[in-house]
Design an enzyme around this catalytic site. Structure first.
Site, mmCIF file in Angstrom:
data_model
loop_
_atom_site.group_PDB
_atom_site.id
_atom_site.type_symbol
_atom_site.label_atom_id
_atom_site.label_comp_id
_atom_site.label_asym_id
_atom_site.label_seq_id
_atom_site.Cartn_x
_atom_site.Cartn_y
_atom_site.Cartn_z
ATOM 1 N N LYS A 69 0.820 -1.226 0.000
ATOM 2 C CA LYS A 69 0.000 0.000 0.000
ATOM 3 C C LYS A 69 0.853 1.275 0.000
ATOM 4 O O LYS A 69 0.423 2.312 -0.475
ATOM 5 C CB LYS A 69 -0.955 0.008 1.187
ATOM 6 C CG LYS A 69 -2.103 -0.975 1.018
ATOM 7 C CD LYS A 69 -3.128 -0.858 2.122
ATOM 8 C CE LYS A 69 -4.208 -1.900 1.911
ATOM 9 N NZ LYS A 69 -5.286 -1.831 2.877
ATOM 10 N N ALA A 129 -0.852 0.433 14.760
ATOM 11 C CA ALA A 129 -0.519 1.714 14.109
ATOM 12 C C ALA A 129 0.083 1.444 12.728
ATOM 13 O O ALA A 129 1.003 2.132 12.297
ATOM 14 C CB ALA A 129 0.446 2.511 14.986
ATOM 15 N N TYR A 223 -11.952 -9.833 9.735
ATOM 16 C CA TYR A 223 -13.216 -10.482 9.361
ATOM 17 C C TYR A 223 -13.052 -11.987 9.190
ATOM 18 O O TYR A 223 -14.012 -12.703 8.947
ATOM 19 C CB TYR A 223 -13.797 -9.862 8.078
ATOM 20 C CG TYR A 223 -12.846 -9.838 6.920
ATOM 21 C CD1 TYR A 223 -12.654 -10.954 6.126
ATOM 22 C CD2 TYR A 223 -12.119 -8.694 6.634
ATOM 23 C CE1 TYR A 223 -11.770 -10.929 5.073
ATOM 24 C CE2 TYR A 223 -11.230 -8.655 5.583
ATOM 25 C CZ TYR A 223 -11.058 -9.786 4.804
ATOM 26 O OH TYR A 223 -10.171 -9.758 3.768
ATOM 27 N N GLY A 244 -14.784 -6.705 10.523
ATOM 28 C CA GLY A 244 -14.318 -5.855 9.429
ATOM 29 C C GLY A 244 -14.957 -6.118 8.075
ATOM 30 O O GLY A 244 -14.541 -5.522 7.074
HETATM 31 P P1 NAP Z 1 0.046 -3.795 9.570
HETATM 32 O O1 NAP Z 1 0.403 -2.687 8.654
HETATM 33 O O2 NAP Z 1 0.945 -4.955 9.751
HETATM 34 O O3 NAP Z 1 -0.263 -3.109 10.998
HETATM 35 C C1 NAP Z 1 -0.572 -3.824 12.178
HETATM 36 C C2 NAP Z 1 0.058 -3.098 13.346
HETATM 37 O O4 NAP Z 1 -0.330 -3.739 14.563
HETATM 38 C C3 NAP Z 1 1.597 -3.133 13.297
HETATM 39 O O5 NAP Z 1 2.113 -1.882 13.634
HETATM 40 C C4 NAP Z 1 1.912 -4.192 14.345
HETATM 41 O O6 NAP Z 1 3.196 -4.038 14.909
HETATM 42 C C5 NAP Z 1 0.837 -3.912 15.362
HETATM 43 N N1 NAP Z 1 0.679 -4.965 16.336
HETATM 44 C C6 NAP Z 1 0.988 -6.285 16.232
HETATM 45 N N2 NAP Z 1 0.726 -6.912 17.399
HETATM 46 C C7 NAP Z 1 0.235 -5.974 18.244
HETATM 47 C C8 NAP Z 1 -0.193 -6.003 19.601
HETATM 48 N N3 NAP Z 1 -0.171 -7.133 20.320
HETATM 49 N N4 NAP Z 1 -0.608 -4.856 20.171
HETATM 50 C C9 NAP Z 1 -0.608 -3.702 19.470
HETATM 51 N N5 NAP Z 1 -0.200 -3.599 18.190
HETATM 52 C C10 NAP Z 1 0.216 -4.733 17.573
HETATM 53 O O7 NAP Z 1 -1.361 -4.426 9.126
HETATM 54 P P2 NAP Z 1 -2.617 -3.632 8.538
HETATM 55 O O8 NAP Z 1 -2.582 -3.648 7.069
HETATM 56 O O9 NAP Z 1 -2.732 -2.339 9.241
HETATM 57 O O10 NAP Z 1 -3.800 -4.630 8.980
HETATM 58 C C11 NAP Z 1 -4.151 -4.789 10.345
HETATM 59 C C12 NAP Z 1 -5.394 -5.665 10.453
HETATM 60 O O11 NAP Z 1 -6.502 -5.024 9.826
HETATM 61 C C13 NAP Z 1 -5.225 -7.014 9.762
HETATM 62 O O12 NAP Z 1 -5.877 -7.974 10.544
HETATM 63 C C14 NAP Z 1 -5.962 -6.823 8.450
HETATM 64 O O13 NAP Z 1 -6.498 -8.028 7.948
HETATM 65 C C15 NAP Z 1 -7.094 -5.894 8.878
HETATM 66 N N6 NAP Z 1 -7.617 -5.077 7.769
HETATM 67 C C16 NAP Z 1 -8.933 -5.152 7.499
HETATM 68 C C17 NAP Z 1 -9.464 -4.363 6.490
HETATM 69 C C18 NAP Z 1 -10.930 -4.459 6.196
HETATM 70 O O14 NAP Z 1 -11.357 -3.996 5.137
HETATM 71 N N7 NAP Z 1 -11.716 -5.012 7.079
HETATM 72 C C19 NAP Z 1 -8.653 -3.494 5.751
HETATM 73 C C20 NAP Z 1 -7.298 -3.434 6.060
HETATM 74 C C21 NAP Z 1 -6.789 -4.238 7.084
HETATM 75 P P3 NAP Z 1 4.417 -4.894 14.244
HETATM 76 O O15 NAP Z 1 4.522 -4.429 12.831
HETATM 77 O O16 NAP Z 1 5.564 -4.519 15.104
HETATM 78 O O17 NAP Z 1 4.013 -6.331 14.350
#
Ligand code: NAP
Length: 280
Positions: A69, A129, A223, A244
């Site tokens: 992204k 974040a 989701y 989600g």
């Molecule tokens: P990402 O860029 O990897 O961000 C996730 C963040 O959460 C990272 O900063 C990660 O840190 C942190 N994290 C991991 N374990 C944690 C904990 N125990 N406590 C607090 N923070 C923690 O992923 P993303 O793209 O943002 O996606 C995140 C989630 O949203 C995924 O499950 C994805 O499937 C979902 N999502 C859903 C939709 C939708 O349309 N419903 C859209 C986008 C994303 P580290 O990098 O240090 O591990």
């Protein structure tokens, strides 16, 4: 020369389990648009070839997911204001002369789903974040909420995110906390889980039972599974919640419009997603 059939798709890695093809293909079929939506599971070193082959393969647009992204930003010729301000793209349309125009429909999808749910938050907390949290923060800032408090295991990431939006949205107070209990959920009316915690069966629930209260809305961006431990806890405590799937649907609806210029058949896409989820 016969042109190949028009293609759309999802670029990312891994993308095998994505539900985007089922909802987009159902919509294309319903509107009798002669095109297909495919998965493009690409390693980083395959991206350039993919972009160079858009014309040859008659690819007219694509969605972008983890981990590209941000990585694809320099490849865009035109960026929507949302892409510029969030710093991430999830929808790319091939426009005139093969130029690439990028949009971010994640944030607008999130806003639209909150509206459908009739959730009008004031004080909000976000876990995570990363990329999704960035779109959620932007959405909440745009919605003029009073407060956005962010927790991530990496405090520098949450601090960076809070700093990014602090000066963009003057009506919203963005802050970062170093410990999850400092989110102070008793004082919040929306909790968003934008971390991947909850995707796996052995993941623990990040929030304690005592922090749940009736004025809170719990929104888990995950989701799959449809019911994470966080959602199960909210349900058990009579707290309103959503997974989600709605955000996925509404970002998809907005992407579809960018791709085809046509209004998406919402009910058909929703039914396709629900069917897809039941087959997971
Ligand atoms: P990402 O860029 O990897 O961000 C996730 C963040 O959460 C990272 O900063 C990660 O840190 C942190 N994290 C991991 N374990 C944690 C904990 N125990 N406590 C607090 N923070 C923690 O992923 P993303 O793209 O943002 O996606 C995140 C989630 O949203 C995924 O499950 C994805 O499937 C979902 N999502 C859903 C939709 C939708 O349309 N419903 C859209 C986008 C994303 P580290 O990098 O240090 O591990």
């Amino acid at each position: 020369m016969t042109l190949k059939p028009k293609l759309y798709g999802l670029v990312g890695f891994p993308v095998k389990h994505s539900l985007s093809p089922c909802m987009h293909n159902a919509a294309l079929k319903a509107l009798k648009i002669k095109a297909k939506y495919k998965l493009f599971e690409l390693q980083a070193d395959q991206l350039e070839d993919f972009l160079n082959s858009l014309k040859k393969n008659n690819i007219s647009g694509f969605n972008v997911t983890i981990p590209y992204k941000e990585k694809l930003l320099p490849c865009l010729d035109i960026k929507s204001p949302g892409v510029r301000e969030i710093g991430a793209v999830n929808t790319v349309v091939v426009v005139k002369d093969g130029k690439l125009k990028g949009f971010n429909t994640d944030f607008a999808g999130f806003i639209r789903h909150l509206k459908v749910l009739k959730v009008t938050p004031r004080k909000t907390a976000i876990i995570g974040a990363g990329g999704a949290a960035r779109a959620v923060c932007f959405a909440l800032g745009k919605s003029k909420v009073e407060e956005v408090c962010i927790y991530d295991i990496d405090v520098y990431k949450s601090l960076g995110l809070a700093r990014q939006f602090k000066n963009v949205f003057s009506q919203t107070r963005f802050s970062a906390v170093a410990r999850i209990d400092e989110l102070n959920l008793k004082d919040k009316d929306l909790l968003v889980n934008a971390s991947p915690v909850g995707m796996h069966a052995d993941d623990r629930c990040l929030i304690e039972d005592k922090e749940m209260h009736r004025d809170l809305f719990v929104y888990d961006l995950i989701y799959n599974p449809v019911e994470t431990k966080l959602i199960a806890l909210a349900k058990q405590r009579g707290v309103r919640f959503s997974n989600g799937l709605g955000m996925l649907l509404y970002q998809g609806i907005l992407s579809f419009k960018h791709f085809t210029g046509k209004d998406a058949p919402v009910k058909i896409m929703q039914a396709a997603l629900e069917k897809g989820v039941s087959n997971l």
